[in-house]
Design an enzyme around this catalytic site. Structure first.
Site, short mmCIF file in Angstrom:
data_model
loop_
_atom_site.label_atom_id
_atom_site.label_comp_id
_atom_site.label_asym_id
_atom_site.label_seq_id
_atom_site.Cartn_x
_atom_site.Cartn_y
_atom_site.Cartn_z
N ARG A 1 -43.89 3.68 -16.23
CA ARG A 1 -44.76 2.63 -15.67
C ARG A 1 -46.00 2.41 -16.55
O ARG A 1 -46.54 1.31 -16.61
CB ARG A 1 -45.15 2.93 -14.22
CG ARG A 1 -45.87 4.25 -14.03
CD ARG A 1 -46.08 4.55 -12.55
NE ARG A 1 -46.51 5.91 -12.36
CZ ARG A 1 -47.57 6.27 -11.65
NH1 ARG A 1 -48.30 5.38 -11.03
NH2 ARG A 1 -47.88 7.54 -11.54
N SER B 1 -51.02 1.29 -8.95
CA SER B 1 -49.94 2.26 -9.17
C SER B 1 -48.84 1.75 -10.10
O SER B 1 -48.27 2.51 -10.87
CB SER B 1 -49.29 2.64 -7.84
OG SER B 1 -50.25 3.10 -6.94
N ASP C 1 -44.56 11.35 -0.48
CA ASP C 1 -44.57 10.22 0.46
C ASP C 1 -43.34 10.21 1.37
O ASP C 1 -43.37 9.65 2.46
CB ASP C 1 -44.65 8.88 -0.30
CG ASP C 1 -46.09 8.47 -0.55
OD1 ASP C 1 -47.00 9.06 0.06
OD2 ASP C 1 -46.31 7.54 -1.36
N GLU D 1 -44.66 -8.64 0.50
CA GLU D 1 -43.65 -8.63 -0.55
C GLU D 1 -42.70 -9.81 -0.45
O GLU D 1 -42.33 -10.42 -1.47
CB GLU D 1 -42.86 -7.31 -0.52
CG GLU D 1 -43.70 -6.07 -0.84
CD GLU D 1 -44.49 -5.52 0.33
OE1 GLU D 1 -44.39 -6.09 1.45
OE2 GLU D 1 -45.21 -4.52 0.16
N HIS E 1 -41.81 3.77 -9.11
CA HIS E 1 -41.69 4.72 -8.00
C HIS E 1 -40.30 4.72 -7.36
O HIS E 1 -40.17 4.81 -6.15
CB HIS E 1 -42.76 4.46 -6.93
CG HIS E 1 -44.17 4.68 -7.42
ND1 HIS E 1 -44.76 3.88 -8.36
CD2 HIS E 1 -45.09 5.61 -7.09
CE1 HIS E 1 -45.98 4.30 -8.61
NE2 HIS E 1 -46.21 5.35 -7.86
C1 TPP Z 1 -44.19 -2.74 2.94
C2 TPP Z 1 -45.15 -1.86 2.25
N1 TPP Z 1 -45.72 -2.28 1.10
C3 TPP Z 1 -46.58 -1.47 0.44
C4 TPP Z 1 -46.88 -0.23 0.92
C5 TPP Z 1 -47.79 0.69 0.12
N2 TPP Z 1 -49.04 0.88 0.86
C6 TPP Z 1 -49.32 1.99 1.55
S1 TPP Z 1 -50.81 1.95 2.33
C7 TPP Z 1 -51.14 0.42 1.71
C8 TPP Z 1 -52.43 -0.26 2.04
C9 TPP Z 1 -52.62 -0.40 3.52
O1 TPP Z 1 -53.80 -1.04 3.84
P1 TPP Z 1 -54.27 -1.10 5.35
O2 TPP Z 1 -53.18 -1.66 6.19
O3 TPP Z 1 -55.57 -1.81 5.39
O4 TPP Z 1 -54.39 0.43 5.75
P2 TPP Z 1 -55.69 1.36 5.83
O5 TPP Z 1 -56.83 0.68 5.15
O6 TPP Z 1 -55.95 1.54 7.28
O7 TPP Z 1 -55.33 2.64 5.18
C10 TPP Z 1 -50.07 -0.03 0.91
C11 TPP Z 1 -50.03 -1.32 0.21
C12 TPP Z 1 -46.25 0.18 2.12
N3 TPP Z 1 -46.46 1.40 2.66
N4 TPP Z 1 -45.42 -0.66 2.77
#
Ligand code: TPP
Ligand code: MG
Lengths: 270, 317
Positions: B8, B35, B115, B56, B107
């Site tokens: 990556r 990432s 994870d 997405e 990933h």
């Molecule tokens: C469908 C999907 N896309 C990407 C991710 C990767 N991901 C994990 S946490 C996150 C950000 C989440 O932000 P938010 O909903 O505001 O959560 P918080 O700030 O409460 O941690 C992402 C993009 C995922 N888990 N699921």
């Protein structure tokens, strides 16, 4: 039902556990766990009807952590409720652990639904609420979603349907901590005015300070009394809440504290 | 010890180089830019980078639309969210109209680690391979990643390039040429052939060393081009070595192993073993632990070769 002072102590304990667990795992999501700690602690210790002795109890209230990455706080609360021994907590994210990196209902007692792919949990919560309606059961369904997560289209599909089916047994908290992985929600993909969106989708909406246990309890009470509509509680929160060097910091979304930072955090949480 | 690089990281740098050459290139991400390393492109070309937030499915639609207007969209996400989470959008908005969209994910596989299952794509090769018009590439190291990404940008049509999270040893040097649809032999041998992709290529090299100490000489083919697959190389390997082992960081159902089995079944049925995830979901653990317990390492490849050699002898070849 515990009194407010006790709940505040509980929340502090949950935060300490979150820090311990993530440090020990050397991976995980502290920021979003700490921002929703007051909500999930209050849900399990004051609002929800559930039984650690009987996790599959049919009449229990259900809970879905749609923002599954924040599960350390969820696991800490479940453990304090007695769903599994505290000794499991330090096995978070380790091989063979009952506490997976994202919630897995097959292996963790008390977890009602597996999540981790953002945007999917809320629909499942709607399904649980719909089942409650079909079976004329009294249980309620609670869920927590993220503000970044609110960018997923599926959230709004769920929003439309829950109002359509008049799921007044569904109460959702939006953990509005203003941050996601790549930065501020308003910079990455603005969701505001988010409360107006939920209103427009036909939900009963309430705005609260997501770190005020009094307001959390009061809002859940209003939700319970509301008939014919699901309730969205937009909770204003701070990512990393109660750990000074994590508060409002995007870098602590998915980074574990080191041992030194752990000690500092624990001192702040005494 | 070979130099270690994360594919990556190479990808992130390659995007910048290619962005300078191709002004129509645009890069899209869904809140994982830090990432997937598309963030580096965003710093260099802020006006050609779009973060769609955590959406997405929407992002794939954007890419499709952008490509119809002459842009070369590169879409990045974690492998699980850039494949299964958006399967129908990729199928009908990208592959069906045969649009010039490059889906480059990071990933992939169980080596995501802690994870856990929700974030470990073990089904994505299967999904993407099944789509008409889609090209699927799984580079083995940093060198191949750079060449494959360049190839995708310079070639019309939908591409799915699958990268991982870990640092990997280089198996190629700069003289390596990536040729779509061709397997590259990393080692010649006559007793059996290992056909591998991704991080399993280096594991195959290690396995071959162990096997040669036992007097077993294997051929190794790098199958980075999963689709189109190199039928000729597979048939030749079957003819010349009489036994095949496939190795991939993916489910044994529907991935490289299946692609190879399809060719063998139609052209030259040959004893074969598949090294891969045995039809289960992943789980949390360190990448190293997971690769071990799911049997994604040199040890498992050695076992599979010995097993397949037993069947080869039985058949009296
Ligand atoms: C469908 C999907 N896309 C990407 C991710 C990767 N991901 C994990 S946490 C996150 C950000 C989440 O932000 P938010 O909903 O505001 O959560 P918080 O700030 O409460 O941690 C992402 C993009 C995922 N888990 N699921
Ligand atoms: Mg957030």
């Amino acid at each position: 039902m515990e009194d407010i002072i006790n709940l505040k102590e509980r929340a502090k304990e949950v935060r300490r556990l979150v820090i311990n667990m993530i440090t020990e795992a050397n991976s995980g999501h502290p920021g979003g766990s700490l921002s929703m700690t007051d909500i999930i602690t209050t849900l399990y210790f004051s609002i929800m009807n559930h039984s650690a002795a009987n996790p599959a109890w049919e009449e229990r209230d259900r809970f879905v952590l749609s923002k599954g990455h924040a599960c350390p706080a969820y696991y800490a609360v479940l453990s304090l409720c007695g769903y599994f021994p505290a000794s499991e907590l330090l096995k978070l994210r380790k091989l063979g652990s009952i506490l997976q990196g994202h919630p897995d209902s097959k292996v963790t007692p008390g977890v009602d639904f597996s999540t981790g792919s953002l945007g999917q949990g809320l629909s499942a919560a709607c399904g649980m609420a719909l089942a409650g309606k079909i079976d004329k059961k009294d249980y309620r369904v609670y869920a927590i979603i993220g503000d970044g997560e609110s960018q997923e289209g599926q959230i709004w599909e769920a929003a439309m349907s829950a109002a359509h089916f008049k799921l007044d047994n569904l109460c959702v908290f939006l953990d509005c901590n203003k941050l996601q992985i790549d930065g501020k929600v308003e910079d990455i993909m603005n969701i505001e005015p988010v409360i107006d969106k939920w209103k427009a989708f036909g939900w009963n909406t309430i705005q609260i300070d997501g770190h005020s246990i009094e307001e959390i309890i009061e809002a859940a009470g209003i939700a319970h009394k509301t008939k014919g509509k699901p309730t969205m509680i937009v909770a204003d929160t701070i990512k990393g809440k109660c750990v000074s060097f994590m508060e409002g910091k995007v870098c602590f979304h998915g980074t574990a504290p080191n041992r030194e930072q752990e000690q500092q955090a624990l001192r702040e949480l005494e | 010890m070979a130099e270690m690089v994360a594919t990556r990281d190479v990808y992130g740098k390659a995007l910048i180089k290619l962005g300078k050459i191709y002004p129509d290139m645009v890069v899209l991400d869904a809140d994982t830019a830090s990432s997937t390393r598309t963030q580096w492109f965003s710093q260099e070309f802020p006006e050609r980078f779009f973060n769609l937030g955590i959406s997405e499915a929407n992002m794939i639609g954007y890419a499709a639309g952008l490509s119809t207007c002459g842009k070369i969209p590169v879409v990045s996400a974690f492998a699980c969210f850039g494949s299964g989470r958006v399967y129908d959008q990729v199928k009908l908005s990208v592959c069906w109209p045969k649009l010039n969209v490059k889906i480059i994910v990071t990933h992939a596989g169980v080596s995501v680690g802690e994870d856990g299952a929700s974030h470990q794509a073990i089904d994505d090769i299967n999904l993407m391979r099944g789509l008409p018009n889609m090209t699927v590439i799984v580079p083995a190291d940093g060198i191949e990643t750079e060449k494959a990404v360049r190839y995708a940008i310079e070639t019309q049509g939908p591409f799915y390039i699958r990268l991982g999270r870990l640092n990997l040893p280089l198996v190629f040097d700069d003289t390596y040429e990536f040729v779509l649809g061709k397997m590259h032999a990393l080692r010649e041998g006559t007793d059996a052939t290992i056909i591998a992709c991704g991080l399993m290529v280096n594991e195959s090299v290690k396995a071959a060393q162990t096997l040669s100490e036992q007097g077993i000489n294997v051929r190794i083919l790098n199958a980075s081009s999963i689709k189109p697959i190199d039928k000729q190389a597979i048939i030749l390997a079957a003819k010349e070595t009489g036994a095949i082992v496939t190795a991939e960081e993916h489910s044994i159902i529907g991935g490289l192993g299946s692609a190879v089995a399809e060719v063998l079944a139609e052209h030259l049925p040959t004893p074969m073993e598949r090294v891969g995830v045995k039809d289960t979901f992943g789980q949390s653990g360190t990448p190293k632990e997971l690769l071990r317990i799911f049997g994604l390492d040199a040890v498992s490849i050695v076992e599979a070769v010995i097993k397949v050699l037993g069947r080869k002898t039985q058949k009296g070849r």
